[in-house]
Write a protein that holds these residues in place. Sequence first.
Motif, short mmCIF file in Angstrom:
data_model
loop_
_atom_site.label_atom_id
_atom_site.label_comp_id
_atom_site.label_asym_id
_atom_site.label_seq_id
_atom_site.Cartn_x
_atom_site.Cartn_y
_atom_site.Cartn_z
N PRO A 77 0.82 -1.21 0.00
CA PRO A 77 0.00 0.00 0.00
C PRO A 77 0.86 1.26 0.00
N GLU A 78 0.28 2.34 -0.49
CA GLU A 78 0.98 3.63 -0.45
C GLU A 78 1.19 4.07 0.99
N GLU A 79 0.15 3.92 1.83
CA GLU A 79 0.31 4.20 3.25
C GLU A 79 0.79 2.91 3.91
N ARG A 80 2.04 2.89 4.33
CA ARG A 80 2.69 1.65 4.75
C ARG A 80 2.00 1.06 5.97
N GLY A 81 1.97 -0.30 6.04
CA GLY A 81 1.13 -0.98 7.00
C GLY A 81 1.82 -1.82 8.05
N LEU A 82 3.15 -1.79 8.14
CA LEU A 82 3.83 -2.59 9.17
C LEU A 82 3.89 -1.83 10.49
N SER A 131 16.07 3.24 8.25
CA SER A 131 15.84 4.38 7.37
C SER A 131 14.57 4.17 6.57
N LYS A 132 14.06 5.26 5.99
CA LYS A 132 12.83 5.16 5.21
C LYS A 132 13.00 4.20 4.03
N GLY A 133 14.16 4.26 3.37
CA GLY A 133 14.39 3.38 2.23
C GLY A 133 14.43 1.92 2.64
N ASN A 134 15.09 1.61 3.78
CA ASN A 134 15.15 0.22 4.23
C ASN A 134 13.78 -0.26 4.73
N GLN A 135 13.00 0.64 5.32
CA GLN A 135 11.63 0.27 5.69
C GLN A 135 10.83 -0.11 4.45
N GLN A 136 11.05 0.61 3.36
CA GLN A 136 10.33 0.32 2.13
C GLN A 136 10.73 -1.06 1.58
N LYS A 137 12.00 -1.40 1.69
CA LYS A 137 12.44 -2.71 1.21
C LYS A 137 11.88 -3.83 2.09
N PRO A 156 5.54 2.04 -5.17
CA PRO A 156 6.59 1.23 -4.54
C PRO A 156 7.94 1.92 -4.42
N PHE A 157 8.20 2.96 -5.22
CA PHE A 157 9.51 3.59 -5.20
C PHE A 157 9.58 4.82 -4.30
N SER A 158 8.53 5.07 -3.55
CA SER A 158 8.49 6.23 -2.67
C SER A 158 9.61 6.16 -1.62
N GLY A 159 10.45 7.19 -1.58
CA GLY A 159 11.48 7.27 -0.55
C GLY A 159 12.76 6.54 -0.85
N LEU A 160 12.91 5.96 -2.04
CA LEU A 160 14.09 5.18 -2.36
C LEU A 160 15.12 6.00 -3.13
N ASP A 161 16.40 5.81 -2.78
CA ASP A 161 17.48 6.43 -3.55
C ASP A 161 17.73 5.61 -4.81
N PRO A 162 18.55 6.10 -5.74
CA PRO A 162 18.76 5.37 -7.00
C PRO A 162 19.28 3.94 -6.84
N VAL A 163 20.15 3.69 -5.85
CA VAL A 163 20.68 2.34 -5.65
C VAL A 163 19.56 1.39 -5.20
N ASN A 164 18.80 1.81 -4.21
CA ASN A 164 17.70 0.97 -3.73
C ASN A 164 16.58 0.84 -4.77
N SER A 165 16.38 1.90 -5.56
CA SER A 165 15.39 1.82 -6.64
C SER A 165 15.77 0.73 -7.63
N GLN A 166 17.07 0.60 -7.91
CA GLN A 166 17.50 -0.42 -8.86
C GLN A 166 17.25 -1.82 -8.32
N ILE A 167 17.48 -2.02 -7.00
CA ILE A 167 17.18 -3.32 -6.39
C ILE A 167 15.70 -3.65 -6.56
N LEU A 168 14.87 -2.66 -6.29
CA LEU A 168 13.43 -2.86 -6.41
C LEU A 168 13.02 -3.13 -7.85
N LYS A 169 13.61 -2.39 -8.80
CA LYS A 169 13.30 -2.62 -10.21
C LYS A 169 13.65 -4.05 -10.62
#
Length: 305
Positions: A77-82, A131-137, A156-169
């Motif tokens: 979800p866009e509003e994170r649920g954990l 961090s926000k990026g690691n929470q997203q992962k 899904p890419f909200s809050g991710l830097d380019p390196v973490n975005s590539q992992i997600l991609k």
Amino acid sequence: MKLEVKNLYKKFGETEILHGISFDVESGKALGLLGRNGAGKTTTIRIIMNVFRANQGEVLLDGKPVEKQQVSIGYLPEERGLYPKKKVGEQIVYLACLRGMKPAQARKNMRRWLERMGVEEYENRKLETLSKGNQQKVQLAQTLVCDPQLIILDEPFSGLDPVNSQILKDVIQEQIQEGKLVVFSSHQMNYVEEFCEEIVLINRGEIVLSGNLRKIKQEFGHNRLVLSLVGRSGEEVQELVRERFSDLAAAVGCRKEQAILQLVQGVDKRRLMAALAEADLDVEQFGNYEPSLGDIFVEKAGDQA
């Protein structure tokens, strides 16, 4: 496997939010579900997940109604649920078990996905310490822990830097290649263009555009050109076209220093180019217009701006 959304209508009180939404997506493909804030995307997603019931219409998987007990759905979800104050590993396992997975398998899958996302060291840390990026992962690891057949990703890419975005991609591409059904919702059009063959654009609860993205871009670029002149802004080029070449082309927009032109019916680009040369204008760029998905989005859903 094929997901079909057929003629969805949804009211909250006296207000109708969806007015006949229909689309479909097949295994091994990603569908871009697009729209402005409040357009009806989240309501549509919640109906697909059986959180809301539609007032009219149906959602089918291989021709049958979607049943939670028979299909595994992974939802980011866009509003994170954990839970921020709970340990990462514990809550992923807990949520996997709620979705029907055995504890031993849930722990195995949890560790595999945390490692895949590069956050295995945080298994016993509280989520709020990341961090926000690691929470997203971690959120994506939770989405995929049960090996879902249908994956719904909302920003899904909200809050991710380019390196973490590539992992997600990479992870999303893997899921598509494995034959999963992926519904992808984002305002970041570059990611939608990267993943999605098909798009559905919702505006005010109605579909205003849908189909193959490549074909849509071709249609939007038909008979349109870009023109830039040395030393002039896009707005100045537009004004010049309106004043001197309106019998050949209409200035319909601009992009930085470029004016976007629509050829008048019956006029080809060679005739316009000849007129520009005869006027002794210093042309910097002249060619076919290739619209971005962002351009298309603004043209089709920008009426409320």
